[in-house]
Write an enzyme that holds these catalytic residues in place. Structure first.
Site, PDB file in Angstrom:
ATOM      1  N   GLU A  79     -15.002   7.088  -5.808  1.00 42.41           N
ATOM      2  CA  GLU A  79     -14.084   6.149  -5.911  1.00 42.41           C
ATOM      3  C   GLU A  79     -12.744   6.657  -5.490  1.00 42.41           C
ATOM      4  OE1 GLU A  79     -14.137   5.609 -10.243  1.00 42.41           O
ATOM      5  OE2 GLU A  79     -15.755   4.074  -9.978  1.00 42.41           O
ATOM      6  N   GLU A 110     -31.659  21.482 -12.383  1.00 44.13           N
ATOM      7  CA  GLU A 110     -30.472  22.224 -13.188  1.00 44.13           C
ATOM      8  C   GLU A 110     -30.631  23.696 -13.305  1.00 44.13           C
ATOM      9  OE1 GLU A 110     -30.210  21.812 -17.797  1.00 44.13           O
ATOM     10  OE2 GLU A 110     -30.250  19.732 -16.872  1.00 44.13           O
TER      11      GLU A 110
END
Length: 272
Positions: A79, A110
């Site tokens: 963004e 992860e």
């Protein structure tokens, strides 16, 4: 370390609650998140200041994380270009397991403590840059490994976690620890913890971009004009600044490509 994020929910038998009760209790828990963020403002300030100084000198900002945390980093990074007009490689979000993990969990991604640095090296990360690790638990191996190696290579490190005193905070020059307490749904850190991380990311990137000169007054003067709504918003900004009509302001905006450039060009025309 005590992982508050994994502690038992304060609510029992939630599967027997009514719709209204579930929603009310989730809302009650959510109300506590901004207060937890408030307690961490001094840490956020230190991180934002340090990141700004690096970026003023040509550095970039990287986020790494897994699962919800990784997705939030990708969202915030993606963004920044449309909001502030920065290049797409100036703020970079990386999620364990690669872009496919944005939509679908990648098994064991992860837990790989080496892969984060491999992923970062694809962007030629260097000592000018900043790396913020995102992990509600504060213990994700992918993030620990990335921060550890980055720090050894002179990269400024920070983190946004929701437990105190974990290994990710220890690997961070500027840790941000927002302790929101147990989740409504035990261990579901996409809830309060995710909300807290989103709030801090908003604060961090917005503050940094303001201090880098990407905002004038309270306006996004470098935003990208990617749709009709944003063109209209930009036109209104030009109108307010130059006291011109809508059509003349829109023409300036579209010719020059940003509110900042349109206003600068308009002021030169007016002064002639």
């Amino acid at each position: 370390m005590i992982r508050v994020t994994e502690q038992e929910s304060r609510y029992n038998n939630i599967d027997e609650m009514s719709f209204a009760e579930i929603l009310q209790h989730i809302n009650e828990e959510d109300k506590t998140v901004p207060l937890a963020v408030e307690r961490s403002l001094p840490q956020i300030e230190k991180l934002a200041s340090a990141v700004t100084e690096r970026m003023k000198n040509g550095g970039r900002l990287f986020y790494i994380g897994a699962g919800t945390s990784g997705r939030l980093g990708v969202v915030d990074a993606s963004e920044c270009p449309p909001t502030f007009g920065v290049p797409f490689d100036e703020v970079v979000g990386i999620i364990a397991g690669g872009d496919k993990a944005i939509r679908r969990a990648v098994e064991n991604a992860e837990d790989d403590a080496v892969q984060a640095w491999v992923d970062l090296k694809e962007f030629n990360i260097n000592a000018k840059d900043c790396l913020v690790g995102l992990a509600a638990s504060g213990t994700t191996p992918y993030v620990i490994g990335g921060l550890n190696t980055a720090r050894k290579n002179g990269v400024l490190t920070g983190c946004i976690v929701c437990n105190e005193g974990g290994p990710i905070a220890e690997e961070s020059d500027y840790p941000v620890e927002v302790v929101v307490g147990p989740e409504f749904l035990t261990g579901s850190t996409r809830m309060k913890s995710g909300t807290a991380q989103k709030l801090v990311l908003n604060m961090l990137s917005t503050t940094v971009m303001i201090k880098l000169g990407k905002v004038k007054g309270n306006k996004m003067v470098d935003m990208q004009l990617t749709n009709h709504k944003l063109v209209d918003r930009g036109t209104q900004m030009v109108m307010d600044e130059l006291k011109l009509g809508y059509d003349a302001s829109a023409d300036l905006l579209l010719r020059h490509g940003s509110v900042r450039k349109a206003v600068e060009a308009g002021k030169k025309l007016i002064s002639q």
